[in-house]
Design an enzyme around this catalytic site. Structure first.
Site: not given
Ligand code: ADP
Length: 175
Positions: A24, A34, A32, A120, A10, A122
């Protein structure tokens, strides 16, 4: 030269100078990674986003806020292209990594952790999201010494580790 490593876990627990947020354009929090960063960082992160980015942030650009309650001093927010919504320009994705490292240099961060931007919600294809991250970070001219790519799941972590090893064999950084 940057030392690039893959980490499984994480991003909000990483003990580094700065973590990067896949934000965003509005820069007011989201889902996600963010959502996780704002939850752990607390209200100071959002307050700083509002003050420092009254008009949000352009796709491909990056900017910093406090890390609030996170272990890292700074959050570097960057906005990846939304592949799922038809934004397929790869240079916008590589720009996120380049600009984030420039912002890290601006604040003096020497260790930085990245999530896989756009991979993720996006919807950027995973293999290419990893390739864009590895090649851009490994090729960047930066004073950042240590970069981690943090993968949330085991399979993605293995893929990141392999691509970093390939880049290292090809002589473009990595460990
Ligand atoms: P985007 O909208 O840019 O696609 P996301 O947050 O949906 O961003 O996903 C980006 C990446 O971060 C994905 O590979 C997702 O699995 C990963 N992710 C989500 N939560 C965490 C976290 N707490 N720590 C690390 N990676 C994460």
């Amino acid at each position: 030269m940057v030392t690039l490593t893959a980490v499984h876990g994480d991003i909000t627990t990483q003990q580094v100078d700065a973590i990067v947020n896949a934000a965003n354009n509005a820069m007011r929090g989201g889902g996600g990674v963010d959502g996780a960063i704002h939850r752990v960082g607390g209200p100071a992160v959002l307050e700083d986003c509002i003050v420092r980015f009254p008009d949000g942030l352009a796709t491909g650009d990056a900017g910093w806020t406090t890390g609030g309650d996170l272990p890292s001093r700074w959050v570097i927010h960057t906005v990846g292209p939304n592949h799922a919504a038809g934004q397929r320009d790869r240079s916008l994705l590589t720009s996120c990594y380049r600009r984030s490292l420039e912002v890290a240099d601006e604040v003096g961060a020497r260790s930085v952790a990245f999530p896989l931007i756009s991979a993720g919600i996006y919807g950027w294809p995973k293999d290419d999201a990893i390739a864009a991250a590895v090649e851009t970070i490994a090729g960047a001219a930066t004073r950042v010494e240590q970069v981690r790519i943090v993968a949330f799941d085991e399979a993605t972590f293995e893929q990141v580790r392999e691509q970093i090893a390939c880049a290292a064999e090809a002589g473009v950084g990595g460990q």
